[in-house]
Design a protein around this motif. Sequence first.
Motif, PDB file in Angstrom:
ATOM      1  N   LEU A 128     -18.113   5.047 -13.865  1.00 52.37           N
ATOM      2  CA  LEU A 128     -17.631   4.155 -12.804  1.00 52.37           C
ATOM      3  C   LEU A 128     -18.074   4.706 -11.454  1.00 52.37           C
ATOM      4  O   LEU A 128     -17.986   5.919 -11.209  1.00 52.37           O
ATOM      5  N   ARG A 129     -18.547   3.816 -10.584  1.00 51.89           N
ATOM      6  CA  ARG A 129     -18.930   4.234  -9.238  1.00 51.89           C
ATOM      7  C   ARG A 129     -17.720   4.071  -8.320  1.00 51.89           C
ATOM      8  O   ARG A 129     -16.750   3.418  -8.696  1.00 51.89           O
ATOM      9  N   GLU A 130     -17.814   4.629  -7.131  1.00 49.98           N
ATOM     10  CA  GLU A 130     -16.691   4.531  -6.207  1.00 49.98           C
ATOM     11  C   GLU A 130     -16.372   3.062  -5.900  1.00 49.98           C
ATOM     12  O   GLU A 130     -15.210   2.669  -5.815  1.00 49.98           O
ATOM     13  N   GLU A 131     -17.430   2.216  -5.800  1.00 48.42           N
ATOM     14  CA  GLU A 131     -17.200   0.796  -5.487  1.00 48.42           C
ATOM     15  C   GLU A 131     -16.542   0.040  -6.639  1.00 48.42           C
ATOM     16  O   GLU A 131     -16.075  -1.086  -6.463  1.00 48.42           O
ATOM     17  N   ASP A 132     -16.519   0.663  -7.856  1.00 52.60           N
ATOM     18  CA  ASP A 132     -15.818   0.036  -8.978  1.00 52.60           C
ATOM     19  C   ASP A 132     -14.313   0.261  -8.885  1.00 52.60           C
ATOM     20  O   ASP A 132     -13.555  -0.213  -9.732  1.00 52.60           O
ATOM     21  N   ARG A 133     -13.879   1.018  -7.885  1.00 56.34           N
ATOM     22  CA  ARG A 133     -12.446   1.279  -7.720  1.00 56.34           C
ATOM     23  C   ARG A 133     -11.891   0.558  -6.492  1.00 56.34           C
ATOM     24  O   ARG A 133     -10.750   0.746  -6.118  1.00 56.34           O
ATOM     25  N   ARG A 134     -12.731  -0.233  -5.852  1.00 53.60           N
ATOM     26  CA  ARG A 134     -12.293  -1.015  -4.692  1.00 53.60           C
ATOM     27  C   ARG A 134     -12.849  -2.423  -4.818  1.00 53.60           C
ATOM     28  O   ARG A 134     -13.862  -2.630  -5.473  1.00 53.60           O
ATOM     29  N   THR A 135     -12.200  -3.372  -4.186  1.00 54.54           N
ATOM     30  CA  THR A 135     -12.680  -4.749  -4.243  1.00 54.54           C
ATOM     31  C   THR A 135     -13.259  -5.114  -2.881  1.00 54.54           C
ATOM     32  O   THR A 135     -12.531  -5.092  -1.876  1.00 54.54           O
ATOM     33  N   PRO A 136     -14.557  -5.417  -2.829  1.00 50.44           N
ATOM     34  CA  PRO A 136     -15.146  -5.734  -1.530  1.00 50.44           C
ATOM     35  C   PRO A 136     -14.530  -6.999  -0.930  1.00 50.44           C
ATOM     36  O   PRO A 136     -14.198  -7.936  -1.655  1.00 50.44           O
ATOM     37  N   GLY A 137     -14.327  -6.982   0.379  1.00 50.23           N
ATOM     38  CA  GLY A 137     -13.780  -8.164   1.057  1.00 50.23           C
ATOM     39  C   GLY A 137     -12.263  -8.233   1.035  1.00 50.23           C
ATOM     40  O   GLY A 137     -11.681  -9.198   1.527  1.00 50.23           O
ATOM     41  N   ALA A 138     -11.598  -7.212   0.446  1.00 49.99           N
ATOM     42  CA  ALA A 138     -10.129  -7.227   0.406  1.00 49.99           C
ATOM     43  C   ALA A 138      -9.582  -6.125   1.299  1.00 49.99           C
ATOM     44  O   ALA A 138      -8.762  -5.310   0.891  1.00 49.99           O
ATOM     45  N   ASP A 139     -10.077  -6.062   2.529  1.00 47.52           N
ATOM     46  CA  ASP A 139      -9.656  -4.979   3.420  1.00 47.52           C
ATOM     47  C   ASP A 139      -9.230  -5.538   4.776  1.00 47.52           C
ATOM     48  O   ASP A 139      -9.575  -5.023   5.832  1.00 47.52           O
ATOM     49  N   GLY A 140      -8.436  -6.614   4.720  1.00 41.92           N
ATOM     50  CA  GLY A 140      -8.114  -7.347   5.951  1.00 41.92           C
ATOM     51  C   GLY A 140      -7.013  -6.769   6.818  1.00 41.92           C
ATOM     52  O   GLY A 140      -6.802  -7.246   7.930  1.00 41.92           O
ATOM     53  N   LEU A 141      -6.268  -5.760   6.344  1.00 41.51           N
ATOM     54  CA  LEU A 141      -5.188  -5.208   7.171  1.00 41.51           C
ATOM     55  C   LEU A 141      -5.751  -4.100   8.053  1.00 41.51           C
ATOM     56  O   LEU A 141      -6.292  -3.106   7.556  1.00 41.51           O
ATOM     57  N   ALA A 142      -5.596  -4.260   9.377  1.00 37.79           N
ATOM     58  CA  ALA A 142      -6.225  -3.325  10.318  1.00 37.79           C
ATOM     59  C   ALA A 142      -5.639  -1.913  10.220  1.00 37.79           C
ATOM     60  O   ALA A 142      -6.352  -0.923  10.385  1.00 37.79           O
ATOM     61  N   THR A 143      -4.324  -1.797   9.949  1.00 37.72           N
ATOM     62  CA  THR A 143      -3.701  -0.469   9.855  1.00 37.72           C
ATOM     63  C   THR A 143      -2.424  -0.550   9.032  1.00 37.72           C
ATOM     64  O   THR A 143      -1.759  -1.595   9.008  1.00 37.72           O
ATOM     65  N   THR A 144      -2.101   0.557   8.364  1.00 41.70           N
ATOM     66  CA  THR A 144      -0.802   0.631   7.687  1.00 41.70           C
ATOM     67  C   THR A 144       0.189   1.444   8.534  1.00 41.70           C
ATOM     68  O   THR A 144       1.344   1.590   8.165  1.00 41.70           O
ATOM     69  N   ASP A 145      -0.279   1.975   9.640  1.00 37.57           N
ATOM     70  CA  ASP A 145       0.590   2.766  10.516  1.00 37.57           C
ATOM     71  C   ASP A 145       1.128   1.860  11.616  1.00 37.57           C
ATOM     72  O   ASP A 145       0.477   1.640  12.642  1.00 37.57           O
ATOM     73  N   ILE A 146       2.314   1.316  11.388  1.00 35.69           N
ATOM     74  CA  ILE A 146       2.847   0.325  12.337  1.00 35.69           C
ATOM     75  C   ILE A 146       4.052   0.861  13.103  1.00 35.69           C
ATOM     76  O   ILE A 146       4.782   0.104  13.728  1.00 35.69           O
ATOM     77  N   ALA A 147       4.245   2.185  13.071  1.00 37.01           N
ATOM     78  CA  ALA A 147       5.424   2.772  13.728  1.00 37.01           C
ATOM     79  C   ALA A 147       5.517   2.351  15.194  1.00 37.01           C
ATOM     80  O   ALA A 147       6.595   2.030  15.700  1.00 37.01           O
ATOM     81  N   ALA A 148       4.379   2.302  15.885  1.00 37.18           N
ATOM     82  CA  ALA A 148       4.401   2.016  17.332  1.00 37.18           C
ATOM     83  C   ALA A 148       4.574   0.529  17.638  1.00 37.18           C
ATOM     84  O   ALA A 148       4.720   0.151  18.798  1.00 37.18           O
ATOM     85  N   LEU A 149       4.561  -0.320  16.590  1.00 36.18           N
ATOM     86  CA  LEU A 149       4.615  -1.770  16.846  1.00 36.18           C
ATOM     87  C   LEU A 149       6.023  -2.346  16.767  1.00 36.18           C
ATOM     88  O   LEU A 149       6.213  -3.547  16.939  1.00 36.18           O
ATOM     89  N   TYR A 150       7.026  -1.493  16.520  1.00 30.18           N
ATOM     90  CA  TYR A 150       8.365  -2.001  16.193  1.00 30.18           C
ATOM     91  C   TYR A 150       8.912  -2.970  17.239  1.00 30.18           C
ATOM     92  O   TYR A 150       9.496  -3.994  16.898  1.00 30.18           O
ATOM     93  N   ASP A 151       8.705  -2.665  18.500  1.00 31.57           N
ATOM     94  CA  ASP A 151       9.294  -3.508  19.549  1.00 31.57           C
ATOM     95  C   ASP A 151       8.328  -4.554  20.092  1.00 31.57           C
ATOM     96  O   ASP A 151       8.628  -5.215  21.102  1.00 31.57           O
ATOM     97  N   GLU A 152       7.191  -4.702  19.470  1.00 29.60           N
ATOM     98  CA  GLU A 152       6.213  -5.696  19.952  1.00 29.60           C
ATOM     99  C   GLU A 152       6.764  -7.116  19.819  1.00 29.60           C
ATOM    100  O   GLU A 152       7.441  -7.450  18.831  1.00 29.60           O
ATOM    101  N   GLU A 153       6.430  -7.949  20.784  1.00 28.12           N
ATOM    102  CA  GLU A 153       6.907  -9.338  20.743  1.00 28.12           C
ATOM    103  C   GLU A 153       6.281 -10.116  19.589  1.00 28.12           C
ATOM    104  O   GLU A 153       6.814 -11.125  19.143  1.00 28.12           O
TER     105      GLU A 153
END
Length: 326
Positions: A183-208
């Motif tokens: 298996l290649r590295e690309e066989d462990r990921r699905t191309p085109g399924a990377d739409g979330l810009a970040t999983t670190d949203i701690a600083a966004l809590y009070d955003e409107e």
Amino acid sequence: MAAYRFEESQLDPFISAVAKRYHLFAPVRTDAVRFQEVSDGEAIDLSENSYLPIKEFFFAKQHVLFAFHGANLTLPIDLVEPRVFFGVRRCDLNALAHQDLVFMQEPGDPHYAQRREASVLIGYHCLEPPSPHCFCSSMNLQDCQDLMFVPREGYFLVEEGSERGKRLIHDFPRYFRETEEALREEDRRTPGADGLATTDIAALYDEEGWGERARDCLSCGACTVLCPTCYCYEIHDEVELADVHRGSRNRCWSSCQLKEFSRVAGDQCFRESRSDRFRHRIYHQLEYFRERYNVTLCTGCGRCISYCPTRIDWVDMINRMVASAS
Ligand code: SF4
Ligand code: SF4
């Protein structure tokens, strides 16, 4: 991990052979694609991810935790016979691994553990996102399957993931031919399924930005029922009216999106508004679970967006907040 070549033409006979020895569950199209017990490969539909994840086969919707008669307690564990799940996507395999962290660590849940022990998980790799809302490739998913089937032209490349998977191949050797192909590295990921810009949203809590679409939330809880990782539950006791010394303690699914879930003694509710509950769900998925278990709970299956009745796309909301903050 050893790899094998599995001819596509052998899928039906393989499924039939496995179904003779195990309870075999696979995605089948009914009103939607759902995991059901099958006896042959004809009904299997791998064209899209299942509407419901396999969560309910492990963390049951309703469950008797224990029965009591006076001071005597009994633990009624339903013994689940050996079973195989075929065609589980990487997002749902990882979701089950995350539920293991909740239900298998000390003191552990014997009901869940028994179901896990009895199950072999055969994964199916997505060559492309089955839904426009998939974002699994943003979520750092791992290999958590017993076997993984990766589609190739006319055959599957199969990789062992565990001793359980190895034993299954050993039990059905005529279908698997060992190969040098890895298996290649690309066989462990699905191309085109990377739409979330970040999983670190701690600083966004009070955003409107949270308020803009979260106000459309109906608090229906559909997102949490369909989510492969959500595990909120409530516990209630039932007594027999004819003999109040007998009864049972029961667990059933609940949802952080329901106001009653956050209501405590004194009629206090610590997440009054629908948008507060909506934001809490996303923070549990991306922040709070990681603080406790060192892994993001959400696996990017996209069901909570695809099937939300008001089509709230929280990935788009986060991406917009990130873009306006930078
Ligand atoms: S986000 Fe959508 S699916 Fe979830 S509770 Fe609100 S309206 Fe229902
Ligand atoms: S939060 Fe949504 S995208 Fe993430 S695992 Fe649950 S249903 Fe899938």
